[in-house]
Design a protein around this motif. Structure first.
Motif, PDB file in Angstrom:
ATOM      1  N   GLU A   1      -2.635  15.667 -17.966  1.00  0.00           N
ATOM      2  CA  GLU A   1      -2.001  15.670 -19.275  1.00  0.00           C
ATOM      3  C   GLU A   1      -2.501  14.476 -20.065  1.00  0.00           C
ATOM      4  OE1 GLU A   1       0.000  17.891 -20.495  1.00  0.00           O
ATOM      5  OE2 GLU A   1       0.101  19.104 -18.681  1.00  0.00           O
ATOM      6  N   ALA A   2      -2.730  14.671 -21.367  1.00  0.00           N
ATOM      7  CA  ALA A   2      -3.160  13.549 -22.198  1.00  0.00           C
ATOM      8  C   ALA A   2      -2.004  12.598 -22.442  1.00  0.00           C
ATOM      9  CB  ALA A   2      -3.708  14.067 -23.532  1.00  0.00           C
ATOM     10  N   THR A   3      -0.870  13.116 -22.848  1.00  0.00           N
ATOM     11  CA  THR A   3       0.309  12.315 -23.108  1.00  0.00           C
ATOM     12  C   THR A   3       1.541  13.143 -22.816  1.00  0.00           C
ATOM     13  OG1 THR A   3      -0.903  11.238 -24.915  1.00  0.00           O
ATOM     14  CG2 THR A   3       1.458  10.839 -24.809  1.00  0.00           C
TER      15      THR A   3
ATOM     16  N   SER B   1       7.884   8.581 -16.892  1.00  0.00           N
ATOM     17  CA  SER B   1       7.758   9.426 -18.082  1.00  0.00           C
ATOM     18  C   SER B   1       6.313   9.689 -18.470  1.00  0.00           C
ATOM     19  CB  SER B   1       8.505   8.789 -19.257  1.00  0.00           C
ATOM     20  OG  SER B   1       7.933   7.533 -19.598  1.00  0.00           O
ATOM     21  N   ILE B   2       5.366   8.919 -17.922  1.00  0.00           N
ATOM     22  CA  ILE B   2       3.954   9.100 -18.283  1.00  0.00           C
ATOM     23  C   ILE B   2       3.105   9.334 -17.033  1.00  0.00           C
ATOM     24  CG2 ILE B   2       4.173   7.732 -20.393  1.00  0.00           C
ATOM     25  CD1 ILE B   2       2.846   5.390 -18.830  1.00  0.00           C
ATOM     26  N   ARG B   3       3.695   9.844 -15.979  1.00  0.00           N
ATOM     27  CA  ARG B   3       3.060   9.878 -14.662  1.00  0.00           C
ATOM     28  C   ARG B   3       1.758  10.659 -14.608  1.00  0.00           C
ATOM     29  NH1 ARG B   3       7.533  12.909 -14.883  1.00  0.00           N
ATOM     30  NH2 ARG B   3       7.430  15.130 -14.412  1.00  0.00           N
ATOM     31  N   GLN B   4       1.536  11.602 -15.546  1.00  0.00           N
ATOM     32  CA  GLN B   4       0.304  12.400 -15.522  1.00  0.00           C
ATOM     33  C   GLN B   4      -0.745  11.901 -16.512  1.00  0.00           C
ATOM     34  OE1 GLN B   4       2.392  16.298 -16.087  1.00  0.00           O
ATOM     35  NE2 GLN B   4       1.048  16.952 -14.433  1.00  0.00           N
ATOM     36  N   ALA B   5      -0.446  10.824 -17.218  1.00  0.00           N
ATOM     37  CA  ALA B   5      -1.322  10.395 -18.314  1.00  0.00           C
ATOM     38  C   ALA B   5      -2.642   9.836 -17.788  1.00  0.00           C
ATOM     39  CB  ALA B   5      -0.618   9.360 -19.175  1.00  0.00           C
ATOM     40  N   VAL B   6      -3.737  10.303 -18.352  1.00  0.00           N
ATOM     41  CA  VAL B   6      -5.053   9.730 -18.080  1.00  0.00           C
ATOM     42  C   VAL B   6      -5.259   8.505 -18.961  1.00  0.00           C
ATOM     43  CG1 VAL B   6      -7.541  10.134 -18.200  1.00  0.00           C
ATOM     44  CG2 VAL B   6      -6.025  11.907 -17.307  1.00  0.00           C
ATOM     45  N   ILE B   7      -4.894   8.613 -20.233  1.00  0.00           N
ATOM     46  CA  ILE B   7      -4.952   7.468 -21.146  1.00  0.00           C
ATOM     47  C   ILE B   7      -3.591   6.783 -21.064  1.00  0.00           C
ATOM     48  CG2 ILE B   7      -5.555   6.720 -23.483  1.00  0.00           C
ATOM     49  CD1 ILE B   7      -6.902   9.403 -23.902  1.00  0.00           C
TER      50      ILE B   7
ATOM     51  N   SER C   1       0.857  -1.191   0.000  1.00  0.00           N
ATOM     52  CA  SER C   1       0.000   0.000   0.000  1.00  0.00           C
ATOM     53  C   SER C   1       0.892   1.240   0.000  1.00  0.00           C
ATOM     54  CB  SER C   1      -0.907   0.011   1.232  1.00  0.00           C
ATOM     55  OG  SER C   1      -1.723  -1.150   1.266  1.00  0.00           O
ATOM     56  N   PRO C   2       0.984   1.949  -1.129  1.00  0.00           N
ATOM     57  CA  PRO C   2       1.917   3.073  -1.233  1.00  0.00           C
ATOM     58  C   PRO C   2       1.422   4.382  -0.643  1.00  0.00           C
ATOM     59  CG  PRO C   2       0.794   2.767  -3.312  1.00  0.00           C
ATOM     60  CD  PRO C   2       0.332   1.651  -2.411  1.00  0.00           C
ATOM     61  N   GLY C   3       0.158   4.474  -0.288  1.00  0.00           N
ATOM     62  CA  GLY C   3      -0.377   5.741   0.184  1.00  0.00           C
ATOM     63  C   GLY C   3      -0.868   6.612  -0.960  1.00  0.00           C
ATOM     64  N   GLU C   4      -1.361   7.793  -0.622  1.00  0.00           N
ATOM     65  CA  GLU C   4      -1.918   8.690  -1.626  1.00  0.00           C
ATOM     66  C   GLU C   4      -0.843   9.143  -2.622  1.00  0.00           C
ATOM     67  OE1 GLU C   4      -4.905   9.646  -2.342  1.00  0.00           O
ATOM     68  OE2 GLU C   4      -5.947   8.666  -0.668  1.00  0.00           O
ATOM     69  N   PRO C   5      -1.225   9.335  -3.885  1.00  0.00           N
ATOM     70  CA  PRO C   5      -0.236   9.735  -4.891  1.00  0.00           C
ATOM     71  C   PRO C   5       0.327  11.126  -4.639  1.00  0.00           C
ATOM     72  CG  PRO C   5      -2.460   9.800  -5.803  1.00  0.00           C
ATOM     73  CD  PRO C   5      -2.559   9.135  -4.468  1.00  0.00           C
ATOM     74  N   GLU C   6       1.581  11.290  -4.988  1.00  0.00           N
ATOM     75  CA  GLU C   6       2.203  12.601  -4.913  1.00  0.00           C
ATOM     76  C   GLU C   6       1.645  13.504  -6.009  1.00  0.00           C
ATOM     77  OE1 GLU C   6       6.381  12.012  -5.233  1.00  0.00           O
ATOM     78  OE2 GLU C   6       6.587  11.120  -3.224  1.00  0.00           O
ATOM     79  N   PRO C   7       1.761  14.825  -5.857  1.00  0.00           N
ATOM     80  CA  PRO C   7       1.300  15.738  -6.906  1.00  0.00           C
ATOM     81  C   PRO C   7       1.978  15.420  -8.236  1.00  0.00           C
ATOM     82  CG  PRO C   7       1.788  16.950  -4.895  1.00  0.00           C
ATOM     83  CD  PRO C   7       2.261  15.555  -4.666  1.00  0.00           C
ATOM     84  N   GLY C   8       1.192  15.474  -9.311  1.00  0.00           N
ATOM     85  CA  GLY C   8       1.737  15.203 -10.629  1.00  0.00           C
ATOM     86  C   GLY C   8       1.586  13.768 -11.083  1.00  0.00           C
TER      87      GLY C   8
END
Length: 393
Positions: free
Chosen positions: A388-390, A231-237, A106-113
């Motif tokens: 971010e999309a990509t 490298s894709i940490r903000q990607a929704v898709i 269990s890593p905990g809540e995600p960091e910003p970004g």
């Protein structure tokens, strides 16, 4: 010619091009490559991000625990701040069913970004790298695998020769049980294939990249080279972003339809399907108002134009509009038949594709509205207001 006739002809031209010039996206023959079994089966770590999946795990997790894999394999389930006891359910299932060793973290809540899923994947991969596996299998908590699924995936990836792949992904067969699922789900995969034709993805030296996030086998060295998932940490898709990152770093990818991998998540109501599509639809357009403004009339021309101009032509006695609109609708219907066959659905659903396309168009518009209201992509209690999309690799 009348304006209606010009619209009908435009729709027909669009469908002729889609039929012949878009990578034969409508065909469903891209199935897992068959390579000889390797002389030595490489080690694999299965990473399962899970948030509030206590209801799904009793159906999906036993299928992973029961994998008949000749090499070393283990499962890491990352409990992403679940509120329903997901982690304990996973541990109980492991004790009850045995099979592959399971670790729950269990890593905990995600960091910003970071989006939540990729934050969980990050911790799963970090733990996996301590074991130095040769492959990572990234699979969702609602995906059930036949006992030989992992064996087939690794064999399909190859042993490092010219026909080998760094990423092998299967589009899991989604559940189709309710009336809305029958109407919407096959079209979801059909539209995905239209955006990312599987044949183009699988071609050596291809520029088109995509993957299906429910089932992704990834060479560990390729993940490190592409800096996955940082490298894709903000990607929704995230699945498409992952495939692009691997491809850009020199890796070869493969994507096809699954025969022995299934999603067990139900979407019984239209609202459930609406949320699934709308949470990422505007991200697919890169949050661009210009792309949205072009998509709406474009989809209307391609999908609504044929039936509307056929009916208008018949009512007004315009033979060109009626003929061209009818021909375009016939081509549209024909391209949808293989997907309905793959999903074992009635072929009489094919002429309803224009209606389904309208639903997807409305979902896309709603996705944009929610984005500009600051709600962004919402999923399981988390909202990403400006994702971010990509992201750039």
């Amino acid at each position: 010619m009348s304006a209606v006739a010009w619209i009908a002809v435009g729709s027909l031209i669009a469908w002729v091009w889609l039929l012949l010039g878009q990578g034969f996206y409508w065909r469903t023959d891209q199935r897992l490559p068959r390579h000889a079994e390797p002389p030595r089966w490489p080690s694999v770590t299965v990473v399962v991000p899970a948030r509030d999946e206590a209801a799904m795990l009793p159906v999906s997790l036993p299928s992973l625990l029961a994998q008949d894999y000749p090499g070393e394999a283990e499962i890491i389930l990352v409990d992403d701040c679940s509120r329903d006891g997901t982690g304990q359910v996973a541990r109980d299932l492991s004790v009850r069913h045995g099979g592959l060793p399971l670790t729950v973290v269990s890593p905990g809540e995600p960091e910003p970004g970071w989006t939540g899923k990729l934050w969980a994947v990050r911790h799963g991969i970090a733990l996996a790298r301590q074991r130095k596996p040769e492959f990572l299998l990234l699979t969702d908590a609602d995906i059930a695998h036949e006992p030989d699924s992992l064996r087939d995936l690794v064999a399909a990836a190859g042993t490092g020769g010219p026909d080998s792949f760094d990423l092998v992904s299967q589009m899991a067969r989604l559940r189709v049980a309710s009336g809305w699922e029958r109407l919407v789900v096959p079209a979801f995969v059909y539209f995905f294939g239209q955006l990312y034709p599987f044949r183009r993805v699988n071609r050596a030296g291809a520029r088109t990249a995509a993957a299906a996030g429910g089932c992704v086998l990834l060479r560990t060295e390729a993940a490190e080279r592409a800096r996955i998932p940082e490298s894709i940490r903000q990607a929704v898709i995230d699945d498409v972003s992952l495939a692009r990152a691997v491809q850009r770093s020199g890796g070869r990818i493969w994507l096809g339809l699954a025969e022995r991998v299934d999603s067990v998540r139900p979407y019984p109501r239209l609202g459930d399907l609406w949320q699934m599509v709308s949470r990422s639809a505007y991200a697919q357009l890169r949050h661009s108002p210009l792309l949205l403004a072009g998509t709406v009339p474009g989809l209307a021309l391609v999908y609504l134009g044929p039936p509307v101009t056929l009916v208008a032509g018949l009512l007004t006695g315009d033979p060109v509009a009626a003929w061209a609109g009818g021909a375009a609708w016939a081509l549209m219907t024909a391209t949808y038949l293989p997907m309905l066959t793959y999903y074992r659905q009635s072929l009489w659903l094919a002429p309803l594709l224009p209606f389904t396309a309208v639903l997807y168009l409305l979902m896309t518009v709603d996705s944009a509205v929610q984005h500009y209201r600051g709600r962004g992509a919402a999923w399981k209690g988390r909202t990403y207001s400006r994702p971010e999309a990509t992201p750039d690799v």
